[in-house]
Design a protein around this motif. Structure first.
Motif, PDB file in Angstrom:
ATOM      1  N   UNK A   1       0.773  -1.347   0.109  1.00  0.00           N
ATOM      2  CA  UNK A   1      -0.192  -0.165   0.046  1.00  0.00           C
ATOM      3  C   UNK A   1       0.758   1.158  -0.061  1.00  0.00           C
ATOM      4  N   UNK A   2       0.252   2.338  -0.555  1.00  0.00           N
ATOM      5  CA  UNK A   2       0.827   3.835  -0.403  1.00  0.00           C
ATOM      6  C   UNK A   2       2.354   3.472  -1.017  1.00  0.00           C
ATOM      7  N   UNK A   3       2.325   3.315  -2.291  1.00  0.00           N
ATOM      8  CA  UNK A   3       3.787   3.266  -2.838  1.00  0.00           C
ATOM      9  C   UNK A   3       3.735   3.579  -4.077  1.00  0.00           C
ATOM     10  N   UNK A   4       4.552   5.013  -4.730  1.00  0.00           N
ATOM     11  CA  UNK A   4       4.404   5.346  -5.946  1.00  0.00           C
ATOM     12  C   UNK A   4       5.552   4.307  -6.844  1.00  0.00           C
ATOM     13  N   UNK A   5       4.999   3.140  -7.480  1.00  0.00           N
ATOM     14  CA  UNK A   5       5.908   2.388  -8.038  1.00  0.00           C
ATOM     15  C   UNK A   5       6.393   2.820  -9.457  1.00  0.00           C
ATOM     16  N   UNK A   6       7.568   2.356  -9.715  1.00  0.00           N
ATOM     17  CA  UNK A   6       8.032   2.676 -11.004  1.00  0.00           C
ATOM     18  C   UNK A   6       8.812   1.049 -11.317  1.00  0.00           C
TER      19      UNK A   6
ATOM     20  N   UNK B   1      -0.504   3.042  -5.455  1.00  0.00           N
ATOM     21  CA  UNK B   1      -1.130   2.067  -4.668  1.00  0.00           C
ATOM     22  C   UNK B   1      -2.040   2.845  -3.618  1.00  0.00           C
ATOM     23  N   UNK B   2      -2.797   2.296  -3.182  1.00  0.00           N
ATOM     24  CA  UNK B   2      -3.857   3.141  -1.956  1.00  0.00           C
ATOM     25  C   UNK B   2      -3.126   2.917  -1.053  1.00  0.00           C
ATOM     26  N   UNK B   3      -3.557   3.559   0.275  1.00  0.00           N
ATOM     27  CA  UNK B   3      -3.057   3.558   1.578  1.00  0.00           C
ATOM     28  C   UNK B   3      -3.793   2.487   2.326  1.00  0.00           C
ATOM     29  N   UNK B   4      -2.913   1.825   3.272  1.00  0.00           N
ATOM     30  CA  UNK B   4      -3.590   0.936   4.349  1.00  0.00           C
ATOM     31  C   UNK B   4      -2.985   1.036   5.603  1.00  0.00           C
ATOM     32  N   UNK B   5      -3.705   0.848   6.559  1.00  0.00           N
ATOM     33  CA  UNK B   5      -2.960   0.663   7.946  1.00  0.00           C
ATOM     34  C   UNK B   5      -1.650  -0.120   8.068  1.00  0.00           C
ATOM     35  N   UNK B   6      -0.805   0.232   8.878  1.00  0.00           N
ATOM     36  CA  UNK B   6       0.711  -0.367   8.968  1.00  0.00           C
ATOM     37  C   UNK B   6       0.378  -1.968   9.455  1.00  0.00           C
TER      38      UNK B   6
END
Length: 1197
Positions: free
Chosen positions: A707-712, A735-740
């Motif tokens: 979650x919450x990663x701007x992938x390349x 990707x969308x965010x989620x809890x840790x």
């Protein structure tokens, strides 16, 4: 010039979200400093549904803050609860927490009920939730008689559990008599109600111990149902049983169970209803019987199952949807299918909702005459009702306030006065629950104050954002102005951004941004200002990067990495191999800007990274090393593959994506695999991490994402030669965010001061945060106390300091990660300690046992562990030699220290000086330092043997006398009783004469020896004695004077004629002999002089087997003592043996403290080197009672 901005609501672009989340963690203008008057605020309370353990005391929490400190009261079941009338109920001092002591007497059931806490001061009253207190229950199973069950192979079966109803509900599981869980499968499984379902039974299901267990976690008890016996009979067994009970004329036969299509064991019928609350886990269950065993499938009739929230349990017989919402309502269909058919069941799901906040009321700070609003908005299904209370009283019956107007979910305040201060409660409720929120209105007239520390220095890398804090408070709400420099240079709004909390942001800091910035807060009551300083540093750059290298095996390779950095920052350069440490191999060497690898092997191939780090930034650069075999002759060109290209992302989901690429040329070596790497542009731009590897035949990969990663993504190809350079990066995918999904590691608690506890942890990195707004919930409580957990939410830091702790107390510590989406799983507690302080108590009962003249044993009683106030490291003994007052004035007393690790109660003091008075004390040591010293304890060491006399010299030699003068021993080690002088003559052949033993009183320092031989060398052995024994000896040699008449006679002989003639004859014979030898040699003859000399050589003059042969003759001490006779006259002595003492300073006597080189009788060295010292006396028995110099040395050793 100045930048003046009134705090107001701002709108930021998506790219500024992380910065805003950081700013939200700072102090808000609505936070009232604790030294100002304010209404109560509830800070901690027990949960609404509070299930207690009936075996422990009941603790109902209620904590609040306010100024003045609030008082507390309680209601129980709606009426006042007078705790003073119940001796079992107490309230913690300075707190509203109730402690009900039911362990001594009383029952938990007596205190069941609904409790509510009120915290009140002169500004208002805050109330807690209704806390429903219920004791946990773990009832037994009702007694029942269970008949054995006998079934035919293939039939279906349900074993009922029907556990007793407990509080909270029990956890059900099936085990056997050995407490082993019964195996479950698609055929055999446990339902949500605890029953055990068999789709069809098999003979291996036969057993007599099917036992259902109910575990009640709250009381940690397990209840057991009576065992159920099951016997499964096969068709053959059944036919044998029937035949045994019938006569021959009858014929019956059992038929095997036929295969059958599925039918549902649960739920019954074709349709059922299910209701669930928003936010819970929706669990739907379908269990079917049939032969063969059916398989279960799930679909949603009017939509698709949510991808990230759908899970299957119990071999897909249970469908679970987490965080269920109203959108999950609808019809869900389970399908049971085997080879003979299928059956369907529809479950109609309705999602209701207890109230949840849309906008909870927030505390309101107003100045007299100002206006404001409290807004309370909640939603639910059905829609919740909104009710207002003032200081815990429904607003309808509360005292009227002309400044207050209620409009549904909003209270409007106008022209407030100090009497308008109060605490308002908003209650949102429906049939499924309620929400209660306290929000105070505090009317204050306060001039501005700056809460940020003064003269903070901010250091920022150029071209990065700079944030200068200015947390403030005031009523009315102050305006914030920022100035730069002493002359107030201009701040333009297009360059600077002022946030609501007073923080000044410089989006792109440049070198000219360096300087002093002044924050000024103003309202109508006054002004406050604060200065901070900003320094802009040059970024760290790698100006010469390591380059891709291809080298042959066994050769040498060098990577260069030149770094340019700010002059005020000190970089640390580190080389990595494949993102890990360099191998521990001497072939790898780092010299300034270079990494050199010699004798390269195949294992050395890989990616080498140069990483430069400063306190403010870090950069890195990498290069690949490819190792190839030596090429002695030209051969076809083989190379690493060309990089892949045309990367494309498809099937983009929340936690997965499909990556497709086109391979490059393999350069004559087939591609064996593709390596996929990713870059997180949001958290670690420019750093590539390993994602996956696939076969060289694939050009597509399904990648699992976080979650919450701007992938390349990029792809590299690899063949037997090596790895290609990376492809061009793909497009980015966020990707969308989620809890840790994890908590910080390396959590530790260690106090740095006696009254604090420093909690540290290793923070999560950006990739692990799983979402924006990463924070940490830090919780702590004393390990051995009854205190509840104290928690605080802190920003993304790595340390929190708890102040005001008791000294050296064990604490349980938890650090839980959270972000804007939710919390990480509950972390495990670790143990730490608050700070140490110096020990309070000195060791007692110090006792000294003197072992001998140089060794003493010290005993003491250990101090109580509580008085150590820290980790016990050991005990430390200070001891010193006591001196007279006159000596103390002349020289500082030298104290010695011995430390004994651990909880020891005794220790040895070595190296003491005999016949001395010592003083000592003992102290306990912990991590903070030493405790107080014990009472000084003195002791005496007994006498020992003295050291050698300080000096010995011979003066006034005459024909028959010598006078000896000496200085007493520097360390007498006791009372001297006498001196012993031994002496013996040495003749011209260096033989030692008889030994004379003489006793001299201890008070003498001069002695004259008479009646000696004239012109004779004497050797003297001199040592002192105490009552304990003889000390070390000192030696000296001297010669009596020569008789003048004899000397003149010796001169006359040398001048006689006959003597001269004799010498001339000898010279003539030698000359003739040399001529004869010369003639015979010229005629070819040989004259074996060397052999004859070797044959007639005297063994006594052969040198020892040393490299230089300078030690001369080695004589055994035992052989000298064998008959005590002088040496033969014919024995020859080399000319270098006649060495006087003044001519030979480097003798074994000097190294052996004047004992002729004799050592201990253990055989390590016995004898003398006659080339250096004279021989031993020719009389006297060394083993007799009379002490010889040798024996004196042996006895000392």
């Amino acid at each position: 010039m100045q930048l003046k901005i009134m705090p107001k609501k701002k709108h930021f672009s998506a790219g500024r979200v992380p910065l805003i989340l950081f700013l939200c963690q700072m102090i808000s203008a609505l936070d009232v400093p604790l030294d100002l008057v304010q209404p109560p605020t509830i800070t901690q309370q027990s949960p609404k549904d509070y299930i207690i353990d009936p075996r422990e005391n009941i603790v109902i929490q209620c904590e609040a803050k306010g100024k003045p400190p609030p008082s507390f009261s309680w209601t129980r079941n709606g009426t006042h609860f007078d705790i003073d009338k119940d001796p079992l109920v107490t309230m913690k001092p300075g707190s509203g927490t109730l402690v009900i002591n039911i362990m001594s007497e009383g029952k938990a059931e007596t205190y069941e009920g609904v409790y509510q806490c009120t915290a009140r001061n002169e500004r208002g009253a805050a109330i807690s939730n209704n806390i429903v207190v219920r004791p946990s229950r773990s009832p037994l199973w009702t007694k029942e008689r269970l008949e054995p069950i006998t079934l035919r192979n293939g039939q279906s079966l349900v074993l009922p559990c029907r556990p007793p109803i407990g509080l909270p509900p029990a956890i059900i599981f099936w085990m056997d008599n050995s407490f082993q869980r019964l195996p479950q499968s698609e055929r055999v499984s446990q339902g949500l109600n605890g029953d055990l379902y068999f789709s069809n039974v098999l003979p291996e299901d036969t057993r007599e111990d099917y036992i259902c267990y109910a575990r009640f976690n709250h009381t940690q008890t397990i209840q057991q149902k009576q065992p159920i016996s099951l016997k499964v009979i096969s068709v053959d067994e059944l036919n044998d049983t029937i035949a045994a009970n019938l006569n021959d004329t009858e014929f019956y036969g059992a038929k095997p169970s036929k295969e059958r299509p599925p039918t549902f064991l649960t739920p019954e019928g074709n349709e059922s209803l299910k209701e669930e609350l928003r936010g819970n886990v929706l669990s739907l269950e379908c269990i079917a019987e049939g032969l063969p065993t059916p398989i279960i499938y799930w679909i949603k009739e009017d939509g698709t199952l949510p991808v990230n929230r759908t899970f299957y349990q119990n071999f897909k017989k249970t469908l679970q949807i987490t965080q269920v919402s109203e959108a999950d309502s609808g019809n869900y269909q389970c399908i049971a299918k085997n080879t003979l058919g299928a059956v369907h069941h529809t479950i109609s799901v309705t999602v209701k909702a207890a109230p949840y906040w849309i906008s909870a009321p927030q505390n309101l700070v107003l100045s007299p005459g100002e206006n404001g609003t409290l807004i309370c908005r909640a939603n639910g299904n059905p829609k919740p009702r909104i009710g207002w209370l003032t200081n815990g009283v429904p607003v309808e019956i509360a005292p009227d306030d002309p400044s207050r107007k209620i409009d549904g979910d909003t209270i409007i305040f106008s022209n407030v006065q100090e009497r308008s201060s109060a605490v308002y409660q908003c209650n949102a409720s429906n049939e499924y629950g309620y929400l209660l929120a306290n929000a105070f209105v505090n009317v204050l007239a306060e001039p501005p104050r700056i809460l940020t520390s003064a003269n903070i220095l901010y250091q920022v890398i150029a071209n990065r954002p700079a944030l200068l804090d200015c947390a403030f408070f005031g009523s009315p709400l102050p305006t914030i102005e920022w100035f730069k420099g002493t002359k107030g240079s201009a701040l333009h709004e297009d360059i600077y951004v002022l946030h609501d909390n007073g923080t000044l942001e410089i989006p792109v800091a440049q070198k000219d941004s360096t300087g002093t910035y002044t924050c000024v807060a103003r309202n109508k009551l006054g002004m406050a200002k604060n200065e901070v300083h900003l320094e802009i540093k040059d970024p760290t750059r790698i100006i010469k990067q390591p380059e891709y290298a291809v080298v042959q095996r066994g050769s040498k390779v060098s990577f260069e990495c030149k770094v340019k950095h700010d002059n005020t920052l000190i970089p640390t350069i580190m080389w990595l191999k494949d993102n890990g440490e360099l191998p521990n191999d001497e072939r790898f060497s780092v010299d300034k800007d270079h990494l050199v690898v010699t004798d390269v092997s195949d294992d050395d191939g890989g990616m080498y990274t140069c990483a430069a780090n400063t306190t403010l930034d870090s950069v890195s650069a990498s290069a690949v090393l490819r190792v190839v075999a030596p090429t002695p002759t030209p051969a076809p060109v083989y190379d690493v593959p060309n990089p892949p290209f045309d990367l494309e992302l498809t099937n983009q989901l929340d936690k997965s994506v499909q990556l497709t690429w086109t391979p490059g040329d393999d350069n004559n070596s087939p591609i064996t695999k593709f390596i996929i790497e990713y870059e997180d542009a949001m958290h670690e731009a420019g750093i590539w991490h390993h994602q996956a590897e696939v076969s060289g035949t694939q050009t597509t990969a399904q990648l699992t994402l976080s979650p919450y990663v701007n992938y390349s993504f990029r792809v590299m190809a690899e063949n037997s030669i090596g790895r290609s350079v990376p492809s061009e990066a793909s497009e980015q995918y966020l990707t969308k965010a989620a809890e840790p999904d994890q908590n910080p590691m390396t959590v530790e608690g260690l106090g740095t001061e006696p009254d604090n506890l420093v909690i540290t942890w290793k923070p999560l990195n950006g990739f692990e945060s799983n979402g924006p707004g990463l924070q940490y919930k830090v919780s702590w409580r004393q390990k051995d106390g009854d205190d509840e957990w104290t928690s605080v939410v802190v920003a993304n830091v790595s340390k929190y300091i708890v102040s005001g702790t008791p000294t050296f107390v064990p604490y349980l510590i938890k650090v839980q990660a959270l972000n804007d989406v939710g919390f990480a799983p509950e972390p495990a507690a670790v143990m730490g300690h608050s700070g140490e302080d110096l020990p309070m108590v000195a060791p007692g009962n110090v006792r000294v046992n003197v072992v001998n003249s140089t060794l003493a044993e010290v005993h003491w009683d250990p101090v109580p562990l509580k008085s150590v106030r820290g980790h016990l490291q050991g005990y430390r003994i200070y001891y010193w030699k006591a001196q007279s007052s006159s000596k103390r004035n002349r020289r500082h007393i030298e104290k010695k220290i011995l430390t004994f690790q651990g909880n020891k109660t005794h220790g040895m003091l070595p190296g003491l000086q005999p016949y001395s008075h010592y003083v000592l004390n003992v102290r306990v040591v912990n991590g903070k330092g030493e405790g107080p010293a014990s009472t000084d304890r003195g002791f005496h060491t007994p006498e020992g043997v003295p050291s050698a006399p300080s000096s010995l010299k011979i003066v006034n030699p005459t024909l028959d006398s010598l006078t000896l003068e000496w200085d007493p021993p520097s360390h007498p080690n006791g009372v001297l009783t006498e001196y012993t002088l031994r002496y013996q003559p040495i003749n011209s052949t260096h033989e030692l004469g008889p030994l004379v033993d003489l006793k001299i009183p201890a008070n003498k320092t001069r002695w004259t020896l008479n009646h000696l031989n004239f012109s004779t060398r004497y050797k003297f052995y001199f040592y002192a004695q105490t009552s304990v024994g003889s000390g070390s000896q000192i030696t000296e040699e001297a010669i009596t004077t020569v008789d003048e008449a004899m000397a003149s006679r010796q001169v006359d002989i040398a001048t006689q004629g006959w003597f001269i003639g004799l010498m001339c004859a000898v010279a003539l014979l030698i000359l003739i002999l040399l001529i004869v030898c010369f003639i015979r040699r010229n005629k070819g003859g040989k004259y074996p002089v060397k052999e004859k000399e070797d044959a007639h050589a005297d063994p006594e003059i052969q040198p020892m087997k040393e490299d230089d042969g300078t030690f001369g003759e080695y004589r055994s001490f035992e052989s000298d003592a064998e008959d005590h006779k002088p040496l033969k006259k014919g024995s020859r002595t080399p000319s270098d043996r006649t060495v006087k003492k003044e001519d030979s300073d480097d003798s074994l006597v000097d190294y052996g403290e004047g004992v002729n080189g004799q050592f201990n009788e253990d055989g390590s060295f016995i004898g003398q080197y006659s080339g250096k010292k004279e021989k031993e006396p020719a009389e006297g028995n060394e083993s007799s009672e009379a002490p010889s110099p040798v024996n004196a040395m042996n006895s000392f050793v």
